[in-house]
Write a protein that holds these residues in place. Structure first.
Motif, PDB file in Angstrom:
ATOM      1  N   GLY A  75     -44.137 -16.394  13.461  1.00 46.73           N
ATOM      2  CA  GLY A  75     -43.908 -16.888  12.104  1.00 46.73           C
ATOM      3  C   GLY A  75     -43.768 -18.399  12.074  1.00 46.73           C
ATOM      4  N   LEU A  76     -43.064 -18.954  13.066  1.00 42.57           N
ATOM      5  CA  LEU A  76     -42.913 -20.406  13.140  1.00 42.57           C
ATOM      6  C   LEU A  76     -44.259 -21.095  13.373  1.00 42.57           C
ATOM      7  N   SER A  77     -45.105 -20.482  14.189  1.00 48.60           N
ATOM      8  CA  SER A  77     -46.401 -21.095  14.523  1.00 48.60           C
ATOM      9  C   SER A  77     -47.316 -21.186  13.305  1.00 48.60           C
ATOM     10  N   ARG A  78     -47.068 -20.349  12.291  1.00 46.29           N
ATOM     11  CA  ARG A  78     -47.915 -20.365  11.083  1.00 46.29           C
ATOM     12  C   ARG A  78     -47.476 -21.423  10.080  1.00 46.29           C
ATOM     13  N   ILE A  79     -46.266 -21.959  10.228  1.00 46.52           N
ATOM     14  CA  ILE A  79     -45.775 -22.906   9.229  1.00 46.52           C
ATOM     15  C   ILE A  79     -45.499 -24.295   9.799  1.00 46.52           C
ATOM     16  N   LEU A  80     -45.538 -24.436  11.133  1.00 52.53           N
ATOM     17  CA  LEU A  80     -45.263 -25.726  11.758  1.00 52.53           C
ATOM     18  C   LEU A  80     -46.441 -26.158  12.628  1.00 52.53           C
ATOM     19  N   PRO A  81     -46.809 -27.438  12.595  1.00 55.61           N
ATOM     20  CA  PRO A  81     -47.859 -27.928  13.490  1.00 55.61           C
ATOM     21  C   PRO A  81     -47.302 -28.154  14.889  1.00 55.61           C
ATOM     22  N   GLU A  82     -48.196 -28.467  15.814  1.00 56.28           N
ATOM     23  CA  GLU A  82     -47.789 -28.836  17.172  1.00 56.28           C
ATOM     24  C   GLU A  82     -47.651 -30.353  17.271  1.00 56.28           C
ATOM     25  N   PRO A  83     -46.778 -30.881  18.100  1.00 53.91           N
ATOM     26  CA  PRO A  83     -45.930 -30.153  19.051  1.00 53.91           C
ATOM     27  C   PRO A  83     -44.576 -29.719  18.480  1.00 53.91           C
ATOM     28  N   GLN A  84     -44.376 -29.961  17.160  1.00 57.73           N
ATOM     29  CA  GLN A  84     -43.085 -29.605  16.564  1.00 57.73           C
ATOM     30  C   GLN A  84     -42.798 -28.112  16.704  1.00 57.73           C
ATOM     31  N   ASN A  85     -43.814 -27.284  16.559  1.00 58.94           N
ATOM     32  CA  ASN A  85     -43.614 -25.843  16.665  1.00 58.94           C
ATOM     33  C   ASN A  85     -43.147 -25.444  18.065  1.00 58.94           C
ATOM     34  N   ALA A  86     -43.817 -25.968  19.091  1.00 57.31           N
ATOM     35  CA  ALA A  86     -43.439 -25.638  20.467  1.00 57.31           C
ATOM     36  C   ALA A  86     -42.045 -26.164  20.786  1.00 57.31           C
ATOM     37  N   PHE A  87     -41.714 -27.348  20.288  1.00 56.97           N
ATOM     38  CA  PHE A  87     -40.389 -27.927  20.504  1.00 56.97           C
ATOM     39  C   PHE A  87     -39.307 -27.049  19.880  1.00 56.97           C
TER      40      PHE A  87
END
Length: 302
Positions: A7-19
């Motif tokens: 769910g996070l990966s669908r709303i946040l870009p990288e690298p913020q999502n991975a962080f």
């Protein structure tokens, strides 16, 4: 846990999502290698690794904040519930459970009001974990760092806070600085011994980052839950999460580029490591004796 990460990966870009995945559930595999190297250089790898070092600092800051505004009992209850919830959402891995035990030990010890009792509880918890698995005492660096970081918070945090009394307590700045330094005093030789690297700017970067870690985790957790329910509604909070994450990443990237931000120290002798902790134990003994004398003087001269 996996649905939450998706769910996070669908709303946040990288690298913020991975962080954020590293912050919330310890999933650091997707973090770019270059960014991971910068976290090591600046000495803030602990925020993306679920460890006793990480949880102990967070629980101390959270516990002190709640205690100041709502009282000691509320601080104990809420902090323990937060730690237990953290264990559940991360899948109750062995390393997370160990870290949670250390965090709860610290909170209980602080609420007892005496550091000697807190350390006794820490030793009891550590002995119990060693009894279940004796190998952690020698081969598990995470256990060693968790134990030492928690001991540092128990023995040095209050002393350093008094030393830093001129620093304003805005955003728990004084508590964060004291917690970070007290934990690092106890763990930095072991970090050098195992990883051959010492960050010279770690205290400064931690001061700039740690105050907003709880807010980042709160908004990130809410955003992840909303994404599970209905993705469009998650955008109400995810932009705040993105802003916090972006700020932290840019701070790390800026300071990692400073010359001599960290130094390599290879092949630290075991004798040097042992000598440091013998001296540290002597310092702790002197500080404890001094605190006992001050307490006795207060009773004699109220």
């Amino acid at each position: 846990k996996q649905r939450f990460i998706d769910g996070l990966s669908r709303i946040l870009p990288e690298p913020q999502n991975a962080f954020l995945a590293g912050l919330l559930v310890g999933a650091r595999r997707a973090i770019p290698e270059g960014l991971l190297a910068m976290f090591k250089i600046t000495g803030v790898t602990h925020i993306i690794a679920i460890s006793g070092f990480n949880i102990s600092i967070i629980t101390r800051i959270l516990g002190r904040f709640i205690q100041t505004h709502f009282g000691r009992r509320a601080a104990l209850l809420i902090t323990v519930l937060v730690v237990c919830g953290f264990v559940v959402i991360t899948g109750a891995q062995a390393s997370v459970v160990r870290a949670a035990i250390m965090g709860v030990v610290l909170v209980v010890g602080l609420n007892l009001g005496r550091m000697s009792r807190a350390f006794n509880i820490l030793v009891l918890a550590g002995a119990g974990m060693v009894a279940l698995n004796p190998q952690v005492l020698i081969f598990d660096v995470g256990f060693q760092l968790s134990f030492l970081a928690t001991a540092g918070l128990i023995f040095f945090a209050e002393t350093l806070e008094r030393a830093f009394r001129k620093i304003p307590e805005i955003f728990e700045l004084r508590s964060i600085l004291a917690a970070t330094l007290s934990a690092q005093i106890f763990v930095w030789p072991l970090l050098i011994y195992n990883f051959d690297q010492l960050s010279l700017i770690s205290p400064l970067v931690n001061i700039l980052i740690l105050p907003i870690i709880p807010l980042t985790m709160l908004f990130g957790f809410i955003s992840g839950l909303l994404a599970l329910l209905w993705q469009p509604i998650a955008y109400l909070t995810v932009w705040v999460t993105w802003a916090f994450l972006t700020y932290q990443i840019q701070v790390v990237q800026f300071f990692a580029k400073i010359p001599f931000a960290s130094v390599n120290i290879k092949n630290l002798p075991l004798s040097a490591l042992a000598s440091y902790y013998v001296i540290l134990a002597a310092v702790v003994f002197v500080l404890q004796a001094r605190n006992r004398n001050l307490t006795m003087e207060k009773f004699r001269n109220p």
